[in-house]
Design a protein around this motif. Structure first.
Motif, PDB file in Angstrom:
ATOM      1  N   SER A  27       0.843  -1.193   0.000  1.00 12.98           N
ATOM      2  CA  SER A  27       0.000   0.000   0.000  1.00 12.98           C
ATOM      3  C   SER A  27       0.874   1.237   0.000  1.00 12.98           C
ATOM      4  O   SER A  27       1.949   1.244   0.601  1.00 12.98           O
ATOM      5  CB  SER A  27      -0.886   0.045   1.251  1.00 12.98           C
ATOM      6  OG  SER A  27      -1.763  -1.043   1.288  1.00 12.98           O
ATOM      7  N   ASP A  28       0.436   2.269  -0.667  1.00 18.62           N
ATOM      8  CA  ASP A  28       1.052   3.592  -0.583  1.00 18.62           C
ATOM      9  C   ASP A  28      -0.098   4.559  -0.355  1.00 18.62           C
ATOM     10  O   ASP A  28      -0.933   4.753  -1.230  1.00 18.62           O
ATOM     11  CB  ASP A  28       1.813   3.939  -1.855  1.00 18.62           C
ATOM     12  CG  ASP A  28       2.557   5.266  -1.748  1.00 18.62           C
ATOM     13  OD1 ASP A  28       2.266   6.059  -0.829  1.00 18.62           O
ATOM     14  OD2 ASP A  28       3.434   5.528  -2.593  1.00 18.62           O
ATOM     15  N   LEU A  29      -0.151   5.136   0.833  1.00 19.94           N
ATOM     16  CA  LEU A  29      -1.287   5.967   1.197  1.00 19.94           C
ATOM     17  C   LEU A  29      -1.006   7.462   1.071  1.00 19.94           C
ATOM     18  O   LEU A  29      -1.702   8.282   1.656  1.00 19.94           O
ATOM     19  CB  LEU A  29      -1.748   5.617   2.611  1.00 19.94           C
ATOM     20  CG  LEU A  29      -2.200   4.173   2.789  1.00 19.94           C
ATOM     21  CD1 LEU A  29      -2.587   3.899   4.230  1.00 19.94           C
ATOM     22  CD2 LEU A  29      -3.334   3.818   1.848  1.00 19.94           C
ATOM     23  N   ASN A  30       0.028   7.809   0.294  1.00 17.24           N
ATOM     24  CA  ASN A  30       0.349   9.219   0.070  1.00 17.24           C
ATOM     25  C   ASN A  30       0.837   9.414  -1.360  1.00 17.24           C
ATOM     26  O   ASN A  30       1.959   9.824  -1.598  1.00 17.24           O
ATOM     27  CB  ASN A  30       1.390   9.706   1.076  1.00 17.24           C
ATOM     28  CG  ASN A  30       1.537  11.217   1.063  1.00 17.24           C
ATOM     29  OD1 ASN A  30       0.693  11.926   0.537  1.00 17.24           O
ATOM     30  ND2 ASN A  30       2.613  11.701   1.638  1.00 17.24           N
ATOM     31  N   VAL A  31      -0.029   9.115  -2.315  1.00 19.05           N
ATOM     32  CA  VAL A  31       0.311   9.253  -3.730  1.00 19.05           C
ATOM     33  C   VAL A  31      -0.069  10.665  -4.173  1.00 19.05           C
ATOM     34  O   VAL A  31      -1.216  11.085  -4.039  1.00 19.05           O
ATOM     35  CB  VAL A  31      -0.428   8.198  -4.585  1.00 19.05           C
ATOM     36  CG1 VAL A  31      -0.151   8.407  -6.065  1.00 19.05           C
ATOM     37  CG2 VAL A  31      -0.036   6.793  -4.136  1.00 19.05           C
ATOM     38  N   ILE A  32       0.916  11.384  -4.701  1.00 23.27           N
ATOM     39  CA  ILE A  32       0.707  12.744  -5.177  1.00 23.27           C
ATOM     40  C   ILE A  32       0.410  12.681  -6.672  1.00 23.27           C
ATOM     41  O   ILE A  32       1.220  12.176  -7.441  1.00 23.27           O
ATOM     42  CB  ILE A  32       1.959  13.626  -4.933  1.00 23.27           C
ATOM     43  CG1 ILE A  32       2.448  13.504  -3.489  1.00 23.27           C
ATOM     44  CG2 ILE A  32       1.698  15.059  -5.333  1.00 23.27           C
ATOM     45  CD1 ILE A  32       1.499  13.975  -2.436  1.00 23.27           C
ATOM     46  N   LEU A  33      -0.740  13.186  -7.068  1.00 22.16           N
ATOM     47  CA  LEU A  33      -1.090  13.185  -8.481  1.00 22.16           C
ATOM     48  C   LEU A  33      -0.339  14.284  -9.216  1.00 22.16           C
ATOM     49  O   LEU A  33      -0.102  15.361  -8.683  1.00 22.16           O
ATOM     50  CB  LEU A  33      -2.599  13.372  -8.661  1.00 22.16           C
ATOM     51  CG  LEU A  33      -3.467  12.218  -8.186  1.00 22.16           C
ATOM     52  CD1 LEU A  33      -4.940  12.552  -8.397  1.00 22.16           C
ATOM     53  CD2 LEU A  33      -3.112  10.935  -8.909  1.00 22.16           C
ATOM     54  N   SER A  34      -0.002  14.000 -10.457  1.00 20.99           N
ATOM     55  CA  SER A  34       0.729  14.934 -11.300  1.00 20.99           C
ATOM     56  C   SER A  34      -0.238  15.779 -12.104  1.00 20.99           C
ATOM     57  O   SER A  34      -1.361  15.364 -12.389  1.00 20.99           O
ATOM     58  CB  SER A  34       1.648  14.141 -12.244  1.00 20.99           C
ATOM     59  OG  SER A  34       2.224  15.003 -13.188  1.00 20.99           O
ATOM     60  N   GLU A  35       0.215  16.955 -12.489  1.00 17.44           N
ATOM     61  CA  GLU A  35      -0.588  17.833 -13.343  1.00 17.44           C
ATOM     62  C   GLU A  35      -0.484  17.430 -14.805  1.00 17.44           C
ATOM     63  O   GLU A  35      -1.356  17.759 -15.601  1.00 17.44           O
ATOM     64  CB  GLU A  35      -0.110  19.290 -13.184  1.00 17.44           C
ATOM     65  CG  GLU A  35      -0.273  19.852 -11.789  1.00 17.44           C
ATOM     66  CD  GLU A  35      -1.709  20.132 -11.435  1.00 17.44           C
ATOM     67  OE1 GLU A  35      -2.490  20.498 -12.338  1.00 17.44           O
ATOM     68  OE2 GLU A  35      -2.071  19.967 -10.262  1.00 17.44           O
ATOM     69  N   SER A  36       0.596  16.730 -15.193  1.00 11.59           N
ATOM     70  CA  SER A  36       0.802  16.405 -16.607  1.00 11.59           C
ATOM     71  C   SER A  36      -0.078  15.231 -17.031  1.00 11.59           C
ATOM     72  O   SER A  36      -0.193  14.229 -16.330  1.00 11.59           O
ATOM     73  CB  SER A  36       2.273  16.108 -16.887  1.00 11.59           C
ATOM     74  OG  SER A  36       2.703  14.985 -16.171  1.00 11.59           O
ATOM     75  N   ILE A  79      -4.005   2.250  -2.727  1.00 13.49           N
ATOM     76  CA  ILE A  79      -3.287   3.520  -2.787  1.00 13.49           C
ATOM     77  C   ILE A  79      -4.190   4.631  -2.260  1.00 13.49           C
ATOM     78  O   ILE A  79      -5.415   4.547  -2.353  1.00 13.49           O
ATOM     79  CB  ILE A  79      -2.790   3.875  -4.214  1.00 13.49           C
ATOM     80  CG1 ILE A  79      -3.956   3.994  -5.194  1.00 13.49           C
ATOM     81  CG2 ILE A  79      -1.763   2.879  -4.693  1.00 13.49           C
ATOM     82  CD1 ILE A  79      -3.555   4.511  -6.561  1.00 13.49           C
ATOM     83  N   GLY A  80      -3.579   5.643  -1.685  1.00 16.46           N
ATOM     84  CA  GLY A  80      -4.300   6.810  -1.199  1.00 16.46           C
ATOM     85  C   GLY A  80      -3.871   8.027  -1.998  1.00 16.46           C
ATOM     86  O   GLY A  80      -2.708   8.405  -1.965  1.00 16.46           O
ATOM     87  N   LEU A  81      -4.789   8.615  -2.741  1.00 16.24           N
ATOM     88  CA  LEU A  81      -4.500   9.791  -3.550  1.00 16.24           C
ATOM     89  C   LEU A  81      -4.659  11.025  -2.671  1.00 16.24           C
ATOM     90  O   LEU A  81      -5.727  11.279  -2.127  1.00 16.24           O
ATOM     91  CB  LEU A  81      -5.428   9.844  -4.764  1.00 16.24           C
ATOM     92  CG  LEU A  81      -5.384   8.604  -5.664  1.00 16.24           C
ATOM     93  CD1 LEU A  81      -6.389   8.726  -6.788  1.00 16.24           C
ATOM     94  CD2 LEU A  81      -3.986   8.368  -6.202  1.00 16.24           C
ATOM     95  N   ASN A  82      -3.579  11.781  -2.534  1.00  7.20           N
ATOM     96  CA  ASN A  82      -3.509  12.861  -1.552  1.00  7.20           C
ATOM     97  C   ASN A  82      -3.957  14.206  -2.116  1.00  7.20           C
ATOM     98  O   ASN A  82      -3.626  14.574  -3.234  1.00  7.20           O
ATOM     99  CB  ASN A  82      -2.073  12.979  -1.035  1.00  7.20           C
ATOM    100  CG  ASN A  82      -1.982  13.903   0.145  1.00  7.20           C
ATOM    101  OD1 ASN A  82      -2.791  13.831   1.064  1.00  7.20           O
ATOM    102  ND2 ASN A  82      -1.001  14.786   0.142  1.00  7.20           N
ATOM    103  N   THR A  83      -4.689  14.939  -1.294  1.00 10.60           N
ATOM    104  CA  THR A  83      -5.031  16.334  -1.523  1.00 10.60           C
ATOM    105  C   THR A  83      -4.543  17.090  -0.290  1.00 10.60           C
ATOM    106  O   THR A  83      -4.804  16.669   0.829  1.00 10.60           O
ATOM    107  CB  THR A  83      -6.560  16.525  -1.648  1.00 10.60           C
ATOM    108  OG1 THR A  83      -7.036  15.741  -2.735  1.00 10.60           O
ATOM    109  CG2 THR A  83      -6.929  17.973  -1.859  1.00 10.60           C
ATOM    110  N   GLU A  84      -3.806  18.197  -0.507  1.00 10.69           N
ATOM    111  CA  GLU A  84      -3.325  18.997   0.630  1.00 10.69           C
ATOM    112  C   GLU A  84      -4.174  20.253   0.781  1.00 10.69           C
ATOM    113  O   GLU A  84      -4.625  20.835  -0.201  1.00 10.69           O
ATOM    114  CB  GLU A  84      -1.863  19.386   0.438  1.00 10.69           C
ATOM    115  CG  GLU A  84      -0.924  18.249   0.688  1.00 10.69           C
ATOM    116  CD  GLU A  84       0.517  18.691   0.828  1.00 10.69           C
ATOM    117  OE1 GLU A  84       0.851  19.873   0.575  1.00 10.69           O
ATOM    118  OE2 GLU A  84       1.329  17.838   1.189  1.00 10.69           O
TER     119      GLU A  84
END
Length: 129
Positions: free
Chosen positions: A20-29, A48-53
């Motif tokens: 598991s990866d619970l801090n996946v940062i999505l890319s803008e590209s 996986i956890g897709l992160n929003t800050e």
């Protein structure tokens, strides 16, 4: 350091080992998120956890409802729904301890995971009194 405060109960991954990866940062590209998720699936990731800050810095600010995922992320995760579980994570960066009450009256329940990144010792102490 971050403090993960809440995680909704989900069923186990049903495997003896589960990456598991619970801090996946999505890319803008465009296209890179699809490649990232495909690579994670090929490596054996099951969750996986897709992160929003969100920076909580001023009085009156409100946490937004969970964000809509990009179409490419929705399509790849729908296509591989039996292979991977996708969670939405909110990381709240807190500068002032007096703003912590905002989290109680905000739509944090629309996220699967909540993490708090305290920027001071006082905020940390108020999270865990």
């Amino acid at each position: 350091p971050e403090i993960i405060m809440m995680a909704k109960r989900r069923a186990g991954c049903g495997h003896k080992s589960c990456f598991s990866d619970l801090n996946v940062i999505l890319s803008e590209s465009k296209g890179s998120n699809k490649e990232l998720i495909q690579r994670m699936i090929s490596y054996g990731y099951k969750r996986i956890g897709l992160n929003t800050e969100f920076v909580l810095a001023k009085k009156g600010e409100k946490v937004k409802e969970s964000v809509c995922l990009p179409d490419e992320v929705v399509s790849i995760t729908t296509e591989h729904r039996d292979d991977i579980e996708v969670l939405q994570r909110l990381t709240v960066i807190v500068e002032d301890h007096s703003l912590l009450h905002v989290l109680a009256a905000s739509p944090v329940n629309s996220y699967d995971l909540l993490a708090i990144r305290p920027l001071s010792e006082r905020v940390f102490q108020n999270v865990f009194p």
